[in-house]
Write an enzyme that holds these catalytic residues in place. Structure first.
Site, mmCIF file in Angstrom:
data_model
loop_
_atom_site.group_PDB
_atom_site.id
_atom_site.type_symbol
_atom_site.label_atom_id
_atom_site.label_comp_id
_atom_site.label_asym_id
_atom_site.label_seq_id
_atom_site.Cartn_x
_atom_site.Cartn_y
_atom_site.Cartn_z
ATOM 1 N N ASP A 156 -0.514 -5.157 5.739
ATOM 2 C CA ASP A 156 -1.514 -6.014 5.105
ATOM 3 C C ASP A 156 -1.323 -6.088 3.596
ATOM 4 O O ASP A 156 -0.753 -5.197 2.981
ATOM 5 C CB ASP A 156 -2.920 -5.490 5.419
ATOM 6 C CG ASP A 156 -3.123 -4.050 4.951
ATOM 7 O OD1 ASP A 156 -2.207 -3.228 5.154
ATOM 8 O OD2 ASP A 156 -4.190 -3.751 4.384
ATOM 9 N N GLU A 157 -1.821 -7.159 3.018
ATOM 10 C CA GLU A 157 -1.975 -7.320 1.577
ATOM 11 C C GLU A 157 -0.687 -7.024 0.801
ATOM 12 O O GLU A 157 -0.604 -6.079 0.032
ATOM 13 C CB GLU A 157 -3.126 -6.428 1.076
ATOM 14 C CG GLU A 157 -4.463 -6.816 1.701
ATOM 15 C CD GLU A 157 -5.593 -5.874 1.338
ATOM 16 O OE1 GLU A 157 -6.720 -6.345 1.174
ATOM 17 O OE2 GLU A 157 -5.339 -4.652 1.245
ATOM 18 N N VAL A 158 0.315 -7.895 1.017
ATOM 19 C CA VAL A 158 1.594 -7.756 0.307
ATOM 20 C C VAL A 158 1.917 -9.095 -0.376
ATOM 21 O O VAL A 158 2.875 -9.784 0.002
ATOM 22 C CB VAL A 158 2.737 -7.363 1.266
ATOM 23 C CG1 VAL A 158 3.881 -6.711 0.476
ATOM 24 C CG2 VAL A 158 2.265 -6.412 2.347
ATOM 25 N N HIS A 193 0.846 -1.206 0.000
ATOM 26 C CA HIS A 193 0.000 0.000 0.000
ATOM 27 C C HIS A 193 0.877 1.251 0.000
ATOM 28 O O HIS A 193 0.640 2.193 0.761
ATOM 29 C CB HIS A 193 -0.922 -0.002 1.229
ATOM 30 C CG HIS A 193 -2.030 -1.000 1.146
ATOM 31 N ND1 HIS A 193 -3.257 -0.724 0.598
ATOM 32 C CD2 HIS A 193 -2.099 -2.299 1.543
ATOM 33 C CE1 HIS A 193 -4.046 -1.800 0.672
ATOM 34 N NE2 HIS A 193 -3.350 -2.773 1.233
#
Length: 551
Positions: A337-339, A274
């Site tokens: 998060d979300e990697v 992000h």
């Protein structure tokens, strides 16, 4: 000194449940006024119908002589009950009043209620709020505010004297962390808009503002030595708008404003993913040394820092140091998060090093729940967000994939709990404020579900996350992501009334929460929200005071 009405109006003990209140809830009937007006519901309430108190411009507010903070809190109360600038009740320092009065006083005997607990007594002669600490006085004043007629929220004159119904309250919160997250990265919100959000949080006794300050679409806080983060990375937002950022002075003012209302700001700088706004600002943070285009879409999971380059760690040292210095609160949220592009071992090592930087700067690290699989330190606070159903009853064949995710997540959380982690509960399928309430709703998303007000209110960790020990739960938070929210009116429509349900979850004892009674109190409070100009959604599940429900 800052008190009430900071923004223009857009439209002119705790553990004991009293027998009378419990009986009326069990009978599915509203408790006698004034309890019906209170959000969140206090731990212990006893209406005293014969003890009405009247407030006029001549009714003084008395504080202890050496208590400057109580005097400041009294200023909020005076602002609400003052009818005109020239008709403001006096604030007296321990001067014995000759007649009816309001009093704010600290009482060490109330230590058992904690720093945020208080008692409130209203009879014919006085209104008295007692607490062991100043925070409790503030929350007692917020309860008193809700007992006053909604007309006090208008800047225009209103009839006096004001009537306060007789009541006895002893109150203390269920959890120490009662928060809301505001995503200012996808769409930027100006300081005045954030202050408005803080005011609405304070009205409902929420005490943590999690500010999501960076993401792929924008970087919103100045970092000395890295000016491109805001001049380039802060120059856009979802949809290609102008973006924006907070200057150091504006951010410091937000911190002060929140602290005056007993709200602690928790900054989030999302990493290692992000992060496109930073990568576009400084090409050296990319493994290929080339800056990507600024991003104005809403997809996730495509960006990541180049974790093996030294400039990355110089950058992170500077960012964590400067953002920590700008925030006096004890927490620093690192996202995490979300990697998907980083191998598990690389991600784990990155988070371990970041945790060390956070500790070096005197902060406690908070991260989204992906960090639970490889907890980087026993003091880490894990924010649980993934919407997997952790309970079997009512599941359908369509839940097969989620059951698998739930099993994996449950194992990770149990391991993190045994390693000493504490948890903030933000299940996306229940607490994400940007989820649509109906499929037809224009604002919001629905990837985690379509939770209505009751879906949010009825959720409880004791039944849905039974693997968590109560002592491991730090609290609760309602995240408001802004892919579809570009205005203050959008924020309010997504947040209310569901944020009131989260506030009651975080404050009120479990045994005091009852959906049928809550919906009636929400309806009764709508008059206050209207007076404040809140653009709330009129859920068809609530008997609203005025106006038709929204579809």
């Amino acid at each position: 000194m800052t008190h009430a009405r900071p923004l223009p109006q857009r439209r002119r003990p705790a553990a004991l449940v009293l027998a009378a209140a419990a009986a009326s809830v069990a009978a599915c009937e509203p408790e006698p006024s004034p309890v019906i007006q209170l959000l969140p519901i206090p731990a212990e309430v006893r209406p005293q119908p014969a003890d009405t108190f009247l407030i006029s411009a001549e009714t003084p507010v008395v504080v202890d002589s050496a208590d400057a903070e109580a005097e400041r809190i009294a200023g909020f109360l005076v602002d609400w009950v003052a009818n005109r600038l020239e008709e403001r009740p006096a604030i007296l320092r321990d001067e014995p009043p000759q007649g009816p009065h309001l009093r704010l006083t600290r009482d060490p005997a109330l230590d058992s209620l904690g720093e945020e607990g208080y008692t409130l007594t209203v009879d014919r002669d006085s209104v008295v709020i007692r607490s062991a600490a100043a925070a409790g006085l503030y929350y007692g004043v917020q309860t008193l505010r809700q007992l006053l007629p909604p007309a006090v929220e208008y800047t225009a004159a209103f009839p006096v004297p004001l009537t306060v119904p007789g009541i006895r309250v002893a109150d203390t919160p269920r959890y120490p962390w009662r928060g809301a997250m505001l995503d200012v990265a996808r769409h930027f919100f100006a300081p005045g808009e954030v202050k408005r959000f803080i005011d609405l949080m304070a009205l409902h006794k929420l005490n943590r503002l999690h500010l999501h300050l960076s993401d792929d679409q924008g970087w919103r806080i100045e970092v000395p030595g890295w000016p491109n983060l805001t001049t380039i990375g802060g120059s856009t937002e979802v949809g290609g708008g102008p973006g924006g950022h907070y200057t150091a002075e504006e951010y410091a003012d937000l911190i002060r404003y929140a602290a005056e209302r007993y709200v602690t700001v928790v900054p989030e700088i999302d990493m290692p993913g992000h992060i496109n706004a930073a990568l576009a600002s400084y090409p050296g943070l990319n493994c290929d040394g080339r800056a990507p285009e600024l991003y104005t879409g809403t997809e996730v999971g495509f960006s990541a820092l180049c974790t093996e380059k030294e400039i990355t760690w110089t950058f992170l040292q500077d960012v964590i140091r400067e953002v920590s210095a700008a925030n006096p609160g004890p927490w620093f949220h690192v996202g995490g998060d979300e990697v998907p592009s980083l191998p598990e071992d690389v991600y784990a090592e990155f988070m371990r090093r970041v945790a060390g930087l956070v500790r070096e700067n005197g902060k406690t690290m908070v991260a989204w729940d992906e960090v639970a699989a490889n907890l980087p330190g026993s003091g880490t606070v894990v924010q649980l967000w993934r919407p997997a159903p952790w309970h079997a009853p009512g599941e359908t064949p369509q839940d097969t994939a989620r059951r698998r995710i739930a099993s994996e997540q449950r194992s990770e959380v149990v391991g993190a709990q045994e390693a000493g982690a504490r948890f903030i509960l933000s299940p996306a399928s229940r607490f994400y404020l940007d989820m649509k309430a109906t499929p037809e709703q224009v604002l919001g998303l629905q990837w985690a579900g379509i939770p209505d007000l009751r879906d949010t209110y009825d959720w409880d960790p004791d039944t849905h996350m039974a693997v968590l020990r109560p002592e491991s739960i730090l609290g609760v938070e309602g995240p408001l992501w802004t892919e579809t929210a570009g205005t203050l009116e959008d924020l309010e429509y997504l947040a209310f009334p569901r944020l009131a349900a989260i506030a009651e979850f975080g404050w009120s004892p479990r045994e005091r929460r009852d959906w049928r009674h809550f919906r009636m109190r929400v309806g009764a409070q709508s008059a206050r929200w209207i007076a404040l100009g809140v653009n709330f959604r009129r859920s068809p599940l609530v008997p609203w005071e005025s106006g038709p429900p929204d579809p």
